[in-house]
Write a protein that holds these residues in place. Structure first.
Motif, PDB file in Angstrom:
ATOM      1  N   SER A  23       0.823  -1.210   0.000  1.00 18.10           N
ATOM      2  CA  SER A  23       0.000   0.000   0.000  1.00 18.10           C
ATOM      3  C   SER A  23       0.852   1.253   0.000  1.00 18.10           C
ATOM      4  CB  SER A  23      -0.910   0.010   1.237  1.00 18.10           C
ATOM      5  OG  SER A  23      -1.582   1.248   1.366  1.00 18.10           O
ATOM      6  N   ASP A  24       0.293   2.339  -0.542  1.00 22.00           N
ATOM      7  CA  ASP A  24       0.956   3.640  -0.459  1.00 22.00           C
ATOM      8  C   ASP A  24       0.787   4.269   0.923  1.00 22.00           C
ATOM      9  OD1 ASP A  24       1.813   3.483  -3.073  1.00 22.00           O
ATOM     10  OD2 ASP A  24       0.109   4.604  -3.880  1.00 22.00           O
ATOM     11  N   SER A  25      -0.191   3.777   1.702  1.00 17.84           N
ATOM     12  CA  SER A  25      -0.387   4.299   3.053  1.00 17.84           C
ATOM     13  C   SER A  25       0.639   3.679   3.991  1.00 17.84           C
ATOM     14  CB  SER A  25      -1.795   3.979   3.561  1.00 17.84           C
ATOM     15  OG  SER A  25      -2.763   4.747   2.876  1.00 17.84           O
ATOM     16  N   PRO A  26       1.380   4.490   4.739  1.00 19.79           N
ATOM     17  CA  PRO A  26       2.418   3.944   5.618  1.00 19.79           C
ATOM     18  C   PRO A  26       1.823   3.193   6.807  1.00 19.79           C
ATOM     19  CG  PRO A  26       2.185   6.303   5.977  1.00 19.79           C
ATOM     20  CD  PRO A  26       1.325   5.967   4.789  1.00 19.79           C
ATOM     21  N   SER A  27       2.428   2.078   7.153  1.00 23.06           N
ATOM     22  CA  SER A  27       2.012   1.334   8.343  1.00 23.06           C
ATOM     23  C   SER A  27       2.481   2.066   9.596  1.00 23.06           C
ATOM     24  CB  SER A  27       2.587  -0.082   8.307  1.00 23.06           C
ATOM     25  OG  SER A  27       2.104  -0.791   7.187  1.00 23.06           O
ATOM     26  N   LYS A  28       1.680   1.983  10.641  1.00 25.79           N
ATOM     27  CA  LYS A  28       1.986   2.681  11.890  1.00 25.79           C
ATOM     28  C   LYS A  28       1.513   1.836  13.066  1.00 25.79           C
ATOM     29  CE  LYS A  28       0.907   7.142   9.671  1.00 25.79           C
ATOM     30  NZ  LYS A  28       2.139   7.922   9.763  1.00 25.79           N
ATOM     31  N   VAL A  29       2.103   2.068  14.220  1.00 30.98           N
ATOM     32  CA  VAL A  29       1.579   1.570  15.488  1.00 30.98           C
ATOM     33  C   VAL A  29       1.370   2.785  16.382  1.00 30.98           C
ATOM     34  CG1 VAL A  29       2.069   0.259  17.588  1.00 30.98           C
ATOM     35  CG2 VAL A  29       2.573  -0.742  15.350  1.00 30.98           C
ATOM     36  N   VAL A  30       0.179   2.921  16.921  1.00 27.31           N
ATOM     37  CA  VAL A  30      -0.121   4.033  17.821  1.00 27.31           C
ATOM     38  C   VAL A  30      -0.247   3.486  19.235  1.00 27.31           C
ATOM     39  CG1 VAL A  30      -1.669   5.940  18.352  1.00 27.31           C
ATOM     40  CG2 VAL A  30      -1.311   5.261  15.973  1.00 27.31           C
ATOM     41  N   VAL A  31       0.481   4.090  20.149  1.00 22.10           N
ATOM     42  CA  VAL A  31       0.479   3.693  21.558  1.00 22.10           C
ATOM     43  C   VAL A  31      -0.223   4.778  22.359  1.00 22.10           C
ATOM     44  CG1 VAL A  31       1.882   3.058  23.557  1.00 22.10           C
ATOM     45  CG2 VAL A  31       2.652   2.452  21.234  1.00 22.10           C
ATOM     46  N   MET A  32      -1.259   4.406  23.095  1.00 20.79           N
ATOM     47  CA  MET A  32      -2.028   5.349  23.920  1.00 20.79           C
ATOM     48  C   MET A  32      -1.926   4.923  25.378  1.00 20.79           C
ATOM     49  SD  MET A  32      -5.320   5.328  21.365  1.00 20.79           S
ATOM     50  CE  MET A  32      -4.996   3.604  20.924  1.00 20.79           C
ATOM     51  N   ARG A  33      -1.531   5.835  26.230  1.00 16.03           N
ATOM     52  CA  ARG A  33      -1.348   5.519  27.658  1.00 16.03           C
ATOM     53  C   ARG A  33      -2.262   6.381  28.512  1.00 16.03           C
ATOM     54  NH1 ARG A  33       3.901   5.402  25.448  1.00 16.03           N
ATOM     55  NH2 ARG A  33       4.997   3.408  25.756  1.00 16.03           N
ATOM     56  N   TRP A  34      -3.051   5.720  29.357  1.00 19.28           N
ATOM     57  CA  TRP A  34      -3.854   6.421  30.365  1.00 19.28           C
ATOM     58  C   TRP A  34      -3.330   5.996  31.733  1.00 19.28           C
ATOM     59  CZ3 TRP A  34      -6.627  10.436  31.371  1.00 19.28           C
ATOM     60  CH2 TRP A  34      -7.362  10.494  32.549  1.00 19.28           C
ATOM     61  N   ASN A  35      -2.778   6.943  32.454  1.00 22.72           N
ATOM     62  CA  ASN A  35      -2.160   6.656  33.754  1.00 22.72           C
ATOM     63  C   ASN A  35      -3.038   7.206  34.874  1.00 22.72           C
ATOM     64  OD1 ASN A  35       0.240   5.542  32.511  1.00 22.72           O
ATOM     65  ND2 ASN A  35       0.822   7.636  31.996  1.00 22.72           N
ATOM     66  N   GLY A  36      -4.143   6.523  35.121  1.00 15.86           N
ATOM     67  CA  GLY A  36      -5.069   6.978  36.153  1.00 15.86           C
ATOM     68  C   GLY A  36      -4.992   6.193  37.445  1.00 15.86           C
ATOM     69  N   GLY A  37      -4.197   5.115  37.442  1.00 20.55           N
ATOM     70  CA  GLY A  37      -4.106   4.264  38.625  1.00 20.55           C
ATOM     71  C   GLY A  37      -2.865   4.545  39.449  1.00 20.55           C
ATOM     72  N   ALA A  38      -2.522   3.612  40.331  1.00 20.61           N
ATOM     73  CA  ALA A  38      -1.325   3.748  41.155  1.00 20.61           C
ATOM     74  C   ALA A  38      -0.085   3.727  40.271  1.00 20.61           C
ATOM     75  CB  ALA A  38      -1.269   2.626  42.189  1.00 20.61           C
ATOM     76  N   LYS A  39       0.907   4.492  40.660  1.00 17.52           N
ATOM     77  CA  LYS A  39       2.091   4.705  39.817  1.00 17.52           C
ATOM     78  C   LYS A  39       2.780   3.399  39.438  1.00 17.52           C
ATOM     79  CE  LYS A  39       6.436   7.278  39.630  1.00 17.52           C
ATOM     80  NZ  LYS A  39       7.340   8.222  40.338  1.00 17.52           N
ATOM     81  N   ASP A  40       2.876   2.472  40.368  1.00 14.92           N
ATOM     82  CA  ASP A  40       3.645   1.248  40.125  1.00 14.92           C
ATOM     83  C   ASP A  40       2.789   0.081  39.630  1.00 14.92           C
ATOM     84  OD1 ASP A  40       5.979   2.530  40.918  1.00 14.92           O
ATOM     85  OD2 ASP A  40       5.652   2.043  43.029  1.00 14.92           O
ATOM     86  N   ASP A  41       1.483   0.288  39.464  1.00 17.91           N
ATOM     87  CA  ASP A  41       0.614  -0.808  39.007  1.00 17.91           C
ATOM     88  C   ASP A  41       0.831  -1.080  37.517  1.00 17.91           C
ATOM     89  OD1 ASP A  41      -0.439  -1.100  41.490  1.00 17.91           O
ATOM     90  OD2 ASP A  41      -2.423  -0.292  41.017  1.00 17.91           O
ATOM     91  N   ALA A  42       1.028  -2.345  37.178  1.00 17.94           N
ATOM     92  CA  ALA A  42       1.154  -2.717  35.766  1.00 17.94           C
ATOM     93  C   ALA A  42      -0.160  -2.437  35.053  1.00 17.94           C
ATOM     94  CB  ALA A  42       1.524  -4.194  35.648  1.00 17.94           C
ATOM     95  N   PRO A  43      -0.103  -1.986  33.804  1.00 15.74           N
ATOM     96  CA  PRO A  43      -1.341  -1.623  33.109  1.00 15.74           C
ATOM     97  C   PRO A  43      -2.038  -2.811  32.473  1.00 15.74           C
ATOM     98  CG  PRO A  43       0.535  -1.214  31.688  1.00 15.74           C
ATOM     99  CD  PRO A  43       1.099  -1.700  33.007  1.00 15.74           C
ATOM    100  N   LEU A  44      -3.303  -2.622  32.185  1.00 15.60           N
ATOM    101  CA  LEU A  44      -4.016  -3.505  31.273  1.00 15.60           C
ATOM    102  C   LEU A  44      -3.644  -3.064  29.862  1.00 15.60           C
ATOM    103  CD1 LEU A  44      -6.286  -5.539  30.436  1.00 15.60           C
ATOM    104  CD2 LEU A  44      -7.872  -3.602  30.593  1.00 15.60           C
ATOM    105  N   ALA A  45      -3.285  -4.001  29.001  1.00  7.19           N
ATOM    106  CA  ALA A  45      -2.956  -3.682  27.613  1.00  7.19           C
ATOM    107  C   ALA A  45      -4.111  -4.096  26.703  1.00  7.19           C
ATOM    108  CB  ALA A  45      -1.674  -4.391  27.178  1.00  7.19           C
ATOM    109  N   LEU A  46      -4.576  -3.149  25.899  1.00  7.17           N
ATOM    110  CA  LEU A  46      -5.604  -3.407  24.896  1.00  7.17           C
ATOM    111  C   LEU A  46      -4.959  -3.287  23.514  1.00  7.17           C
ATOM    112  CD1 LEU A  46      -8.529  -1.246  26.356  1.00  7.17           C
ATOM    113  CD2 LEU A  46      -8.105  -3.689  26.706  1.00  7.17           C
ATOM    114  N   ILE A  47      -5.108  -4.320  22.704  1.00  8.83           N
ATOM    115  CA  ILE A  47      -4.444  -4.385  21.405  1.00  8.83           C
ATOM    116  C   ILE A  47      -5.508  -4.457  20.316  1.00  8.83           C
ATOM    117  CG2 ILE A  47      -2.711  -5.566  20.032  1.00  8.83           C
ATOM    118  CD1 ILE A  47      -1.709  -4.664  22.814  1.00  8.83           C
ATOM    119  N   GLY A  48      -5.396  -3.606  19.286  1.00  7.49           N
ATOM    120  CA  GLY A  48      -6.415  -3.571  18.254  1.00  7.49           C
ATOM    121  C   GLY A  48      -5.870  -3.732  16.850  1.00  7.49           C
ATOM    122  N   LYS A  49      -6.544  -4.535  16.059  1.00  5.59           N
ATOM    123  CA  LYS A  49      -6.254  -4.673  14.631  1.00  5.59           C
ATOM    124  C   LYS A  49      -6.832  -3.472  13.891  1.00  5.59           C
ATOM    125  CE  LYS A  49      -7.847  -7.279  10.582  1.00  5.59           C
ATOM    126  NZ  LYS A  49      -8.737  -8.379  10.118  1.00  5.59           N
ATOM    127  N   GLY A  50      -5.974  -2.745  13.183  1.00  7.65           N
ATOM    128  CA  GLY A  50      -6.418  -1.554  12.478  1.00  7.65           C
ATOM    129  C   GLY A  50      -6.142  -1.619  10.991  1.00  7.65           C
TER     130      GLY A  50
END
Length: 491
Positions: free
Chosen positions: A228-255
């Motif tokens: 494709s002429d459209s460049p492939s990308k990965v977008v990383v979005m971080r919401w840090n609303g919990g405790a500083k040292d808590d490991a996050p839940l990771a949500l992965i999406g096919k785009g």
């Protein structure tokens, strides 16, 4: 679009009913005990409400449904909508009543008397979810719910209760907007740009470009978009609303912003629907919007792989062997089984970079899922019973259909390749299961994981209770509920 500016809560103003424009809705209990607002409306309408609610048609009307009285005498409104609902309905029924009212109201101005009705916030949620419309590319606008005012005894309390629910509705709308967009508008670059706008809600957004993806070793993801002429990308979005040292839940999406099937070209009939093949990424984006809007006390990272699958002289071919970020080699048997190639690299990157407490991936992955479950349920695969059960409970609470499916060594054996570590398809039998089994190879033993195949529920051809035909936003509500129940910090 995503913002819900049309819904407001106000105190009950009986005098304003005579001059209200558009439509007036009033909730009537099956025992016909009218509220003060209903009595006032009945007097203004010269007894029309009393006559309607003592009719045979009213008796046959199911709870949560609407009877409409057109051009009532004594009122400036052109319609009075009578909603049959008990004073203590379930949350689900209150939500469905709101959705039914949204269909009746359309784009008209609406004044709804919800005095004395339980769960006004759920009525508002139903209005918001079903009142969605996508008319961005129409010259004539007006597909969405018009201005809606909910009159209730304690508007401040109702508004406070509705705020987190309407934040989720905004996330659902954001997902629907993305999934409904045509591919010439929602390119990989435009998709990334819209996700970068989540910065305004406090989400940290990073866009990884092709050179960075190549450096990371994402050969599986990059092969999908190389035609494709459209460049492939990965977008990383971080919401840090919990405790500083808590490991996050990771949500992965096919785009996959458009899926022609690549060299393994799809049939022409119905290919226009492949604008929705980025539905998994759309849901991840909607969840990130929702939790940021309601300021969830949780750490969540959303990662989406954005590609376009096109045939060209540069496209990946059936029989090619590519190397994933994990280091495993993959024989590409079918270039139309591309979503798993995108997901496997993003999933591995998530585990390597943020070491998540759990990981959930979403994808419009297989037609086999639709054959198995139709458009009623998403397929749920997991390596962790507690996590899977928690998600299924959340989906049931939010009335989003989900059904757990099996995994096993026999399915994994179907992925054996004579020339590489694995092939990307296992044949026609159990196609949704072997796709999940492929992804499981990229899940570390210590990572609780769910794979959601949303091929049948992300985009539908008929109207549903909570959404018009088209993009549904399935999964935003269930995942938000899961985050609230399992991953948020408690005070």
């Amino acid at each position: 679009m995503a913002e819900l500016r049309a819904l407001t809560f106000q105190p009950v103003d009986l005098d304003a009913l005579a001059t209200a424009k558009g439509r007036i809705a009033v909730f009537i209990t099956p025992d016909l005990k009218l509220t003060a607002g209903a009595r006032r409306l009945n007097r203004l309408a010269k007894g029309a409400i009393a006559r309607a609610t003592t009719s045979e048609a009213w008796d046959k009307l199911s709870e949560g449904k609407v009877m409409s009285l057109a051009w009532p005498a004594g009122l400036e409104a052109d319609t009075v909508d009578l909603v049959k609902l008990s004073r203590r309905p379930s949350q689900d029924l209150a939500r469905k009543a709101g959705a039914t009212l949204a269909v009746a109201a359309g784009a008209s101005e609406l004044t709804a008397l919800v005095e004395g009705t339980r769960y006004p916030e759920e009525i508002a949620l139903g209005l918001a979810l079903r009142g969605y419309g996508f008319d961005d590319h129409k010259t004539k606008k007006g597909d969405a719910l018009g201005l809606a005012t909910l009159m209730c005894a304690k508007p401040d309390e109702a508004e406070a209760a509705a705020a987190p629910r309407l934040a989720v509705a905004e996330g659902v709308h954001f997902t629907r907007d993305l999934v409904n967009e045509p591919a010439n508008v929602l390119t990989t670059t435009e998709f990334a740009k819209r996700l970068e706008a989540l910065n305004s809600l406090g989400v940290e957004v990073e866009v990884l470009e092709e050179k960075q993806l190549a450096k990371l070793g994402m050969g599986a993801l990059l092969c999908v978009g190389q035609g494709s002429d459209s460049p492939s990308k990965v977008v990383v979005m971080r919401w840090n609303g919990g405790a500083k040292d808590d490991a996050p839940l990771a949500l992965i999406g096919k785009g996959v912003v458009f899926d022609t099937g690549g060299i393994s070209l799809k049939p022409a009939g119905g290919m226009e629907d492949m604008t929705m093949d980025m539905g998994g990424a759309g849901v991840v984006a909607g969840v990130m919007h929702a939790i940021a809007k309601r300021k969830a006390k949780a750490n969540v990272v959303g990662m989406v792989g954005l590609v376009e699958n096109m045939p060209s002289g540069n496209a990946v071919r059936p029989g090619d062997v590519v190397t994933s970020m994990k280091g495993d080699t993959i024989e590409v048997i079918n270039t139309d089984a591309e979503g798993r190639l995108v997901l496997c690299d993003v999933m591995w990157h998530a585990q390597e970079s943020v070491k998540p407490a759990a990981m959930i991936d979403l994808a419009t992955l297989t037609g086999a899922c639709i054959i198995a479950l139709g458009h009623e349920n998403a397929a749920v695969y997991s390596n962790d019973d507690p996590l899977a059960n928690a998600f299924l409970k959340a989906a049931e609470t939010e009335t989003e259909g989900a059904w757990r499916m099996p995994l096993g060594q026999a399915y994994d054996d179907m992925l054996k390749s004579p020339v590489a570590d694995m092939k990307n398809v296992g044949g026609r039998p159990a196609g949704s299961i072997t796709a999940a089994q492929f992804l499981k190879r990229f899940v570390k033993e210590e990572t609780p994981w769910i794979h959601l195949d949303i091929a049948g529920v992300a985009h539908v051809k008929t109207d549903l209770d909570m959404s018009p035909k088209g993009a549904t936003g399935w999964g935003v509500r269930a995942l938000d509920r899961l985050i609230a129940d399992k991953f948020e910090v408690t005070d």
